[in-house]
Design an enzyme around this catalytic site. Structure first.
Site, PDB file in Angstrom:
ATOM      1  N   HIS A 159       0.823  -1.225   0.000  1.00 51.17           N
ATOM      2  CA  HIS A 159       0.000   0.000   0.000  1.00 51.17           C
ATOM      3  C   HIS A 159       0.852   1.269   0.000  1.00 51.17           C
ATOM      4  CE1 HIS A 159      -3.634  -2.248   0.407  1.00 51.17           C
ATOM      5  NE2 HIS A 159      -3.294  -2.767   1.576  1.00 51.17           N
ATOM      6  N   ASP A 193      -2.592 -10.418  -2.495  1.00 49.01           N
ATOM      7  CA  ASP A 193      -3.151  -9.995  -1.206  1.00 49.01           C
ATOM      8  C   ASP A 193      -4.647  -9.699  -1.401  1.00 49.01           C
ATOM      9  OD1 ASP A 193      -2.085  -8.660   1.624  1.00 49.01           O
ATOM     10  OD2 ASP A 193      -3.819  -7.573   0.830  1.00 49.01           O
ATOM     11  N   HIS A 195      -6.222  -7.149  -0.478  1.00 44.24           N
ATOM     12  CA  HIS A 195      -6.417  -5.739  -0.808  1.00 44.24           C
ATOM     13  C   HIS A 195      -5.641  -5.354  -2.076  1.00 44.24           C
ATOM     14  CE1 HIS A 195      -6.784  -6.127   3.650  1.00 44.24           C
ATOM     15  NE2 HIS A 195      -7.833  -5.335   3.463  1.00 44.24           N
ATOM     16  N   ASP A 282      -4.588 -12.834   3.620  1.00 43.91           N
ATOM     17  CA  ASP A 282      -5.864 -12.301   4.127  1.00 43.91           C
ATOM     18  C   ASP A 282      -7.025 -12.651   3.188  1.00 43.91           C
ATOM     19  OD1 ASP A 282      -4.564 -10.571   2.371  1.00 43.91           O
ATOM     20  OD2 ASP A 282      -4.740  -8.790   3.646  1.00 43.91           O
TER      21      ASP A 282
END
Ligand code: Q9C
Ligand code: ZN
Length: 339
Positions: A159, A193, A195, A282
């Site tokens: 991120h 991931d 996200h 995740d």
């Protein structure tokens, strides 16, 4: 599988996340990396401690030098027990401010990602883990061998933008590795991931040397909200070199596998010489902040599918927050990558 970790990651311990103005438990806890390290050892993998020192001058294509100085100096100024969260964010006035509170808001995009006294040092070591793996994978590649390595990075990185921290990330470990390898050949990054890997996407958005691909929760539904949509394809020279596959709640192993195969097809057409995998677990059915339904057994299949590209590969740890199962899931993935 060459594996590098940094035992000093424990010194970065965010006290909480600010969500809706409230302090909520922080998900990106030291137990994550400890649990992965223990599971790897128990499964018979050997872990090398990081020995490389991150040279800031070498990552200035990836991160703004002012941002790096801000991180370093702010952390140095903090006492052992102190921490800083942003309170005020940029409001597009076109002006800059040197006020420390303004700087914190300038270089952040959320309130999940505080600075503590040791944050910059630990984040630098996390990036160094990834670079050390990349160096080894590169050497093997130059000797004609397509090997893979895994960097047990904590804090995660995908991120982190060119000049902003967010989403528990400070330095973009995957982007640092991709930039390093891109001096030696075309690089593809594959972000699995839960996200969207916004930082990695944006850092290479105008590049035709690094093809970025991300499979993730639809940003209309989940963090990081402002990017990760299917129509983001890259800009300028980089047009056509970014690929997003946003997915909906409850995605199953078979549904994910179809998308993965399609994405790998696009990556193959780019004819990369190196692969960087941003591995977040995740996506697991029991992750506390995710929303997909992937099983532990699927990580082995996912990894086998990715490994079938037969490319020198650097696997970088990103998210995954079920501290009971993280290690099992990472072991399942690495087992699949090797066989
Ligand atoms: N209160 C990575 O997986 N949103 N970062 C959390 C829960 C932020 C995830 C909301 C998620 C960031 C590397
Ligand atoms: Zn994540």
């Amino acid at each position: 599988m060459y594996i590098v970790h940094s035992p000093t990651h424990q010194r970065h311990q965010p006290p909480y996340e600010i969500f809706n103005g409230e302090q909520t438990p922080h998900n990106e806890v030291p137990a994550r990396a400890d649990q992965i390290a223990n599971a790897l050892t128990a499964a018979g993998y050997g872990l090398e401690p990081v020995r490389l020192e991150l040279d800031l001058a070498e990552i200035e294509n990836v991160h703004d030098s002012n941002y790096l100085q801000f991180l370093k100096l702010t952390c140095e100024e903090l006492k052992e027990s102190e921490y800083r969260y942003p309170s005020v964010f940029l409001y597009r006035s076109g002006r800059e401010s040197g006020n420390p509170l303004a700087q914190l808001g300038n270089y952040s995009f959320d309130m999940y990602t505080p600075l503590l006294h040791d944050t910059f040092e630990v984040a630098s070591q996390s990036a160094a883990c990834a670079l050390q793996v990349a160096q080894t994978v590169l050497q093997a590649a130059q000797a004609g061998e397509a090997t893979a390595g895994y960097a047990l990075c904590r804090p995660p990185g995908h991120h982190a933008e060119f000049n902003q921290m967010g989403g528990y990330c400070y330095l973009n470990n995957a982007a640092i590795v991709a930039n390093f390898l891109s001096a030696h050949g075309r690089v593809a990054t594959l972000d699995v991931d839960f996200h969207h890997g916004n930082g990695t996407q944006h850092i290479f958005y105008e590049s035709d040397r690094v093809f970025t691909a991300s499979i993730h929760a639809d940003p209309d539904w989940k963090f990081p909200f402002f990017s990760g949509y299917g129509d983001e394809r890259g800009r300028g020279k980089g047009r056509g070199y970014n690929l997003n596959r946003p997915l909906q709640h409850g995605v199953t192993d078979d549904e994910y596998q179809q998308v993965l195969e399609e994405v790998l097809g696009h990556i193959s057409s780019f004819r990369p010489e190196f692969l960087v995998v941003s591995l977040g677990v995740d996506t697991h059915e029991s992750d506390p902040i995710g929303g997909f339904r992937l099983t532990t057994a699927y990580y082995t299949r996912m990894a086998k599918t990715i490994a079938s590209m037969n490319l020198p590969s650097v696997i970088v740890q990103e998210g995954g927050y079920n501290t009971k199962l993280l290690g099992t899931n990472v072991v399942a993935f690495l087992d699949g990558f090797e066989h």
